[in-house]
Design a protein around this motif. Sequence first.
Motif, PDB file in Angstrom:
ATOM      1  N   GLU A  44     -11.837 -88.179  -8.500  1.00 14.59           N
ATOM      2  CA  GLU A  44     -13.159 -88.478  -7.932  1.00 14.59           C
ATOM      3  C   GLU A  44     -13.864 -87.154  -7.684  1.00 14.59           C
ATOM      4  O   GLU A  44     -13.323 -86.252  -7.037  1.00 14.59           O
ATOM      5  CB  GLU A  44     -13.025 -89.243  -6.629  1.00 14.59           C
ATOM      6  CG  GLU A  44     -14.359 -89.714  -6.105  1.00 14.59           C
ATOM      7  CD  GLU A  44     -14.226 -90.555  -4.854  1.00 14.59           C
ATOM      8  OE1 GLU A  44     -15.045 -90.362  -3.944  1.00 14.59           O
ATOM      9  OE2 GLU A  44     -13.301 -91.385  -4.793  1.00 14.59           O
ATOM     10  N   HIS A  45     -15.074 -87.032  -8.233  1.00 17.93           N
ATOM     11  CA  HIS A  45     -15.859 -85.797  -8.095  1.00 17.93           C
ATOM     12  C   HIS A  45     -17.311 -86.164  -7.817  1.00 17.93           C
ATOM     13  O   HIS A  45     -17.953 -86.821  -8.642  1.00 17.93           O
ATOM     14  CB  HIS A  45     -15.756 -84.959  -9.370  1.00 17.93           C
ATOM     15  CG  HIS A  45     -16.579 -83.718  -9.343  1.00 17.93           C
ATOM     16  ND1 HIS A  45     -16.308 -82.659  -8.508  1.00 17.93           N
ATOM     17  CD2 HIS A  45     -17.676 -83.373 -10.047  1.00 17.93           C
ATOM     18  CE1 HIS A  45     -17.215 -81.713  -8.706  1.00 17.93           C
ATOM     19  NE2 HIS A  45     -18.058 -82.124  -9.630  1.00 17.93           N
ATOM     20  N   GLN A  46     -17.796 -85.796  -6.658  1.00 24.54           N
ATOM     21  CA  GLN A  46     -19.182 -86.055  -6.242  1.00 24.54           C
ATOM     22  C   GLN A  46     -19.566 -87.521  -6.423  1.00 24.54           C
ATOM     23  O   GLN A  46     -20.641 -87.848  -6.924  1.00 24.54           O
ATOM     24  CB  GLN A  46     -20.140 -85.140  -6.997  1.00 24.54           C
ATOM     25  CG  GLN A  46     -19.915 -83.677  -6.681  1.00 24.54           C
ATOM     26  CD  GLN A  46     -20.864 -82.749  -7.404  1.00 24.54           C
ATOM     27  OE1 GLN A  46     -21.587 -83.151  -8.320  1.00 24.54           O
ATOM     28  NE2 GLN A  46     -20.852 -81.500  -6.998  1.00 24.54           N
ATOM     29  N   GLY A  47     -18.655 -88.402  -6.038  1.00 24.06           N
ATOM     30  CA  GLY A  47     -18.924 -89.835  -6.088  1.00 24.06           C
ATOM     31  C   GLY A  47     -18.700 -90.492  -7.439  1.00 24.06           C
ATOM     32  O   GLY A  47     -18.821 -91.704  -7.556  1.00 24.06           O
ATOM     33  N   ASP A  48     -18.385 -89.729  -8.461  1.00 24.34           N
ATOM     34  CA  ASP A  48     -18.117 -90.282  -9.791  1.00 24.34           C
ATOM     35  C   ASP A  48     -16.616 -90.238 -10.064  1.00 24.34           C
ATOM     36  O   ASP A  48     -15.898 -89.390  -9.540  1.00 24.34           O
ATOM     37  CB  ASP A  48     -18.829 -89.475 -10.887  1.00 24.34           C
ATOM     38  CG  ASP A  48     -20.337 -89.641 -10.833  1.00 24.34           C
ATOM     39  OD1 ASP A  48     -20.797 -90.758 -10.539  1.00 24.34           O
ATOM     40  OD2 ASP A  48     -21.045 -88.641 -11.075  1.00 24.34           O
ATOM     41  N   GLU A  49     -16.152 -91.176 -10.891  1.00 20.90           N
ATOM     42  CA  GLU A  49     -14.749 -91.208 -11.294  1.00 20.90           C
ATOM     43  C   GLU A  49     -14.589 -90.648 -12.698  1.00 20.90           C
ATOM     44  O   GLU A  49     -15.351 -90.988 -13.607  1.00 20.90           O
ATOM     45  CB  GLU A  49     -14.209 -92.645 -11.270  1.00 20.90           C
ATOM     46  CG  GLU A  49     -13.923 -93.151  -9.887  1.00 20.90           C
ATOM     47  CD  GLU A  49     -13.155 -94.464  -9.904  1.00 20.90           C
ATOM     48  OE1 GLU A  49     -12.904 -95.023 -11.001  1.00 20.90           O
ATOM     49  OE2 GLU A  49     -12.805 -94.920  -8.810  1.00 20.90           O
ATOM     50  N   TYR A  50     -13.613 -89.793 -12.838  1.00 17.65           N
ATOM     51  CA  TYR A  50     -13.252 -89.221 -14.132  1.00 17.65           C
ATOM     52  C   TYR A  50     -11.801 -89.559 -14.399  1.00 17.65           C
ATOM     53  O   TYR A  50     -10.986 -89.578 -13.491  1.00 17.65           O
ATOM     54  CB  TYR A  50     -13.426 -87.692 -14.118  1.00 17.65           C
ATOM     55  CG  TYR A  50     -14.857 -87.254 -13.976  1.00 17.65           C
ATOM     56  CD1 TYR A  50     -15.602 -86.898 -15.097  1.00 17.65           C
ATOM     57  CD2 TYR A  50     -15.465 -87.200 -12.733  1.00 17.65           C
ATOM     58  CE1 TYR A  50     -16.922 -86.489 -14.973  1.00 17.65           C
ATOM     59  CE2 TYR A  50     -16.785 -86.791 -12.600  1.00 17.65           C
ATOM     60  CZ  TYR A  50     -17.508 -86.438 -13.716  1.00 17.65           C
ATOM     61  OH  TYR A  50     -18.803 -86.045 -13.594  1.00 17.65           O
ATOM     62  N   LYS A  54     -15.557 -89.502 -18.425  1.00 16.95           N
ATOM     63  CA  LYS A  54     -16.265 -90.040 -17.263  1.00 16.95           C
ATOM     64  C   LYS A  54     -16.284 -91.538 -17.362  1.00 16.95           C
ATOM     65  O   LYS A  54     -16.373 -92.127 -18.388  1.00 16.95           O
ATOM     66  CB  LYS A  54     -17.689 -89.499 -17.194  1.00 16.95           C
ATOM     67  CG  LYS A  54     -18.412 -89.905 -15.939  1.00 16.95           C
ATOM     68  CD  LYS A  54     -19.707 -89.181 -15.827  1.00 16.95           C
ATOM     69  CE  LYS A  54     -20.395 -89.605 -14.538  1.00 16.95           C
ATOM     70  NZ  LYS A  54     -21.689 -89.000 -14.384  1.00 16.95           N
TER      71      LYS A  54
END
Length: 63
Positions: free
Chosen positions: A43-49, A63
């Motif tokens: 999880e990075h800045q609210g996004d899932e990778y 992403k």
Amino acid sequence: MKNPSNPPIARAPTAGTSPELPQGRPRLNSQLLFGAQNEIVIEHQGDEYRLRITSNGKLILTK
């Protein structure tokens, strides 16, 4: 904490400079991150990778 199995590697000096050690980059072993799995979610800045290990042993981040 430094990993004793991965000591810093001195870089070859260029003209007029002295050798340098790598600066401040943490090193994580992929086995520590993945365990028995071949995919993890970051999880990075609210996004899932998704970071996964391919059948050829390469890493792919999507992403």
